[in-house]
Design a protein around this motif. Structure first.
Motif, mmCIF file in Angstrom:
data_model
loop_
_atom_site.group_PDB
_atom_site.id
_atom_site.type_symbol
_atom_site.label_atom_id
_atom_site.label_comp_id
_atom_site.label_asym_id
_atom_site.label_seq_id
_atom_site.Cartn_x
_atom_site.Cartn_y
_atom_site.Cartn_z
ATOM 1 N N LYS A 51 33.013 29.993 35.032
ATOM 2 C CA LYS A 51 31.483 30.150 35.315
ATOM 3 C C LYS A 51 30.484 28.892 34.713
ATOM 4 O O LYS A 51 29.606 28.677 35.132
ATOM 5 C CB LYS A 51 31.218 31.371 34.825
ATOM 6 N N MET A 52 31.027 28.714 33.260
ATOM 7 C CA MET A 52 30.286 27.526 32.669
ATOM 8 C C MET A 52 30.000 26.386 33.083
ATOM 9 O O MET A 52 28.806 25.879 32.974
ATOM 10 C CB MET A 52 31.127 27.504 31.073
ATOM 11 N N ILE A 53 31.087 25.848 33.904
ATOM 12 C CA ILE A 53 31.176 24.376 34.387
ATOM 13 C C ILE A 53 30.650 24.511 36.083
ATOM 14 O O ILE A 53 30.258 23.396 36.477
ATOM 15 C CB ILE A 53 32.432 23.892 34.607
ATOM 16 N N PRO A 115 35.695 47.076 39.952
ATOM 17 C CA PRO A 115 35.361 47.232 38.447
ATOM 18 C C PRO A 115 34.218 48.339 38.206
ATOM 19 O O PRO A 115 33.346 48.714 39.399
ATOM 20 C CB PRO A 115 35.051 45.890 38.033
ATOM 21 N N ASP A 116 34.316 48.908 37.172
ATOM 22 C CA ASP A 116 33.485 49.826 36.720
ATOM 23 C C ASP A 116 31.760 49.400 37.162
ATOM 24 O O ASP A 116 31.155 50.474 37.474
ATOM 25 C CB ASP A 116 33.610 50.302 35.410
ATOM 26 N N ALA A 358 32.189 30.168 42.643
ATOM 27 C CA ALA A 358 30.782 30.240 42.832
ATOM 28 C C ALA A 358 30.325 31.291 44.037
ATOM 29 O O ALA A 358 29.212 32.072 44.146
ATOM 30 C CB ALA A 358 30.271 28.790 43.227
ATOM 31 N N THR A 359 31.109 31.261 45.125
ATOM 32 C CA THR A 359 30.961 31.957 46.230
ATOM 33 C C THR A 359 31.177 33.553 45.790
ATOM 34 O O THR A 359 30.399 34.302 46.199
ATOM 35 C CB THR A 359 32.209 31.624 47.428
ATOM 36 N N LEU A 360 31.995 33.974 45.045
ATOM 37 C CA LEU A 360 32.154 35.241 44.720
ATOM 38 C C LEU A 360 30.910 35.729 43.771
ATOM 39 O O LEU A 360 30.575 36.769 44.240
ATOM 40 C CB LEU A 360 33.369 35.370 43.684
ATOM 41 N N PRO A 366 33.895 40.937 43.340
ATOM 42 C CA PRO A 366 34.520 40.900 41.825
ATOM 43 C C PRO A 366 35.127 39.594 41.378
ATOM 44 O O PRO A 366 36.017 39.174 42.111
ATOM 45 C CB PRO A 366 35.522 42.140 41.923
ATOM 46 N N GLU A 367 34.639 39.336 40.238
ATOM 47 C CA GLU A 367 34.992 37.832 39.504
ATOM 48 C C GLU A 367 36.575 37.997 39.334
ATOM 49 O O GLU A 367 37.402 37.071 39.506
ATOM 50 C CB GLU A 367 34.385 37.440 38.343
ATOM 51 N N ALA A 368 37.120 39.356 39.097
ATOM 52 C CA ALA A 368 38.558 39.411 38.572
ATOM 53 C C ALA A 368 39.319 39.001 39.947
ATOM 54 O O ALA A 368 40.687 38.535 39.522
ATOM 55 C CB ALA A 368 38.797 40.766 38.244
#
Length: 416
Positions: A51-53, A115-116, A358-360, A366-368
């Motif tokens: 996500k940082m890049i 996710p919660d 980026a799409t998620l 969920p990024e997971a």
């Protein structure tokens, strides 16, 4: 180095499955959950690094790509025909991926819990996709805010304006263009550093998933990998069929001629590695040097057919795994988003993962889910890299045919 990295990825997969199976069999459900949460430290850090890049990488590569498009404009007619083919091929590739993932539904059997922090109703906020909200949301109030929140479409809109403005200036603002090129180069290097951590993330993701889900997860992976390669086979068939229709039966000899570059791309999981040999084989087959040297480099930025198909296939696979349904309008938006964000990403290690991340984020999925596909991404990268070579070779042949720039084949040198 590529071969060593491949071995590390395979070792991480095998070790992750083995450790996960041992934990699944030897630990109580509570202990297994605690073990998986401990491993999530590794995966969470890897996700944060990706996500940082995203924001600086998309901004720099898009601005640089658009600013350098003066060459395509100068070529005029050839440039228009080339970009027309690329856009059409992009839409077809993305659409095949979307249709096939709906038809095969490889993620439907897994049914992971969201996710919660998310619920099925909140995972995709339908109110965000009204026409008014969507259009106004395209324009950033502040590019700093857009980058801080990884608002990918807003970053794309700003990048298009900046890149177009740089290209429109007579001297192309050399200092700014050089700065953007340098930022792009730096971000590519940073991306390479981040992706070197992939074996650790793959091990942690697989071990965690197998610990909580058991070996049944491997069946889902088999459906995912098999379904994607079936989709690639359909795309190959379509590309070859269209090339024969436009160029004629001689196009089949082109497919035979590029088998070695395609195999090189498959074995190294890098279509860029096959670039020199692909260019050589295209000219031997008969594509004029002028067309080949123009279409092929442009194609490596704007015509990554295999990678684009993977983006839709993988994103909707993740949605299926978590039971999230996207409306038709949202899926069309996804196609447009992926068609734009996938441009200019040539040379980025595991570029598809960055685009999918980026799409998620944009669709609040969920990024997971990225960790699920990360476990088998290298296997799929091999197929999509070979497909990129085929797609760009067909594009060069088609444009050469339209321009009447197909020459007599270059004879093989006599061997003594």
């Amino acid at each position: 180095m590529n071969r060593l990295f491949t071995y590390l990825l395979i070792a991480a997969m095998v070790l992750g499955i083995g450790v996960g199976w041992a934990a699944n069999q030897g630990l109580t459900p509570e202990q297994g959950k605690a073990f998986a949460e401990t491993l999530s430290i590794i995966t969470d850090v890897f996700l944060r690094l990706i996500k940082m890049i995203i924001a600086p990488l998309v901004f720099a590569t898009l601005v640089a790509g658009i600013a350098h498009m003066e060459d395509a404009a100068a070529v005029g007619r050839v440039g228009i025909k080339t970009m027309g083919w690329f856009i059409t091929a992009s839409i077809v590739s993305l659409s095949i991926g979307l249709l096939m993932v709906h038809l095969l539904r490889p993620g439907a059997d897994l049914s992971l819990t969201l996710p919660d922090a998310q619920t099925a109703g909140a995972a995709v906020d339908a109110s965000k996709f009204t026409l008014k909200d969507f259009i106004t949301h395209l324009v950033p109030r502040s590019i700093v805010e857009a980058m801080a929140n990884n608002e990918i479409l807003q970053i794309v809109v700003f990048s298009i304006f900046v890149g177009t403005a740089v290209a429109a200036i007579d001297d192309k603002a050399p200092a700014v263009l050089a700065l953007v090129d340098q930022i792009a180069s730096i971000m590519l290097k940073v991306t390479g550093y981040v992706m070197k951590l992939a074996p650790f993330a793959i091990f942690a993701a697989l071990a965690s998933t197998v610990t909580t889900q058991g070996l049944e997860i491997l069946g889902t992976y088999a459906k995912f990998v098999g379904g994607f390669y079936l989709s690639l086979a359909l795309l190959w068939g379509l590309l070859i069929g269209v090339s024969v229709l436009i160029v004629g039966p001689r196009a089949l000899k082109l497919i035979a001629a590029i088998r070695q570059p395609a195999l090189l791309a498959f074995s190294t999981a890098s279509s860029e590695a096959a670039y020199p040999r692909t260019l050589e084989e295209l000219q031997k087959w008969g594509v004029s040097r002028r067309v080949a040297s123009f279409v092929l480099p442009l194609g490596y930025s704007f015509n990554l057919d295999g990678s684009m198909m993977y983006c839709t296939f993988a994103t909707l696979f993740i949605a299926q795994v978590y039971g999230v349904e996207l409306s038709v309008g949202q899926q069309i938006t996804m196609l447009l988003l992926l068609m734009i964000t996938s441009k200019g990403m040539a040379g980025v290690p595991r570029a598809s993962l960055v685009v999918i991340a980026a799409t998620l984020s944009y669709f609040n999925l969920p990024e997971a889910g990225l960790l699920l596909i990360l476990a088998v991404d290298h296997l799929l990268d091999m197929g999509r890299s070979a497909t990129n070579v085929v797609g760009n070779s067909v594009a060069a042949a088609v444009v050469a045919k339209w321009e009447d720039q197909i020459e007599e084949p270059v004879p093989e040198p006599q061997r003594s």
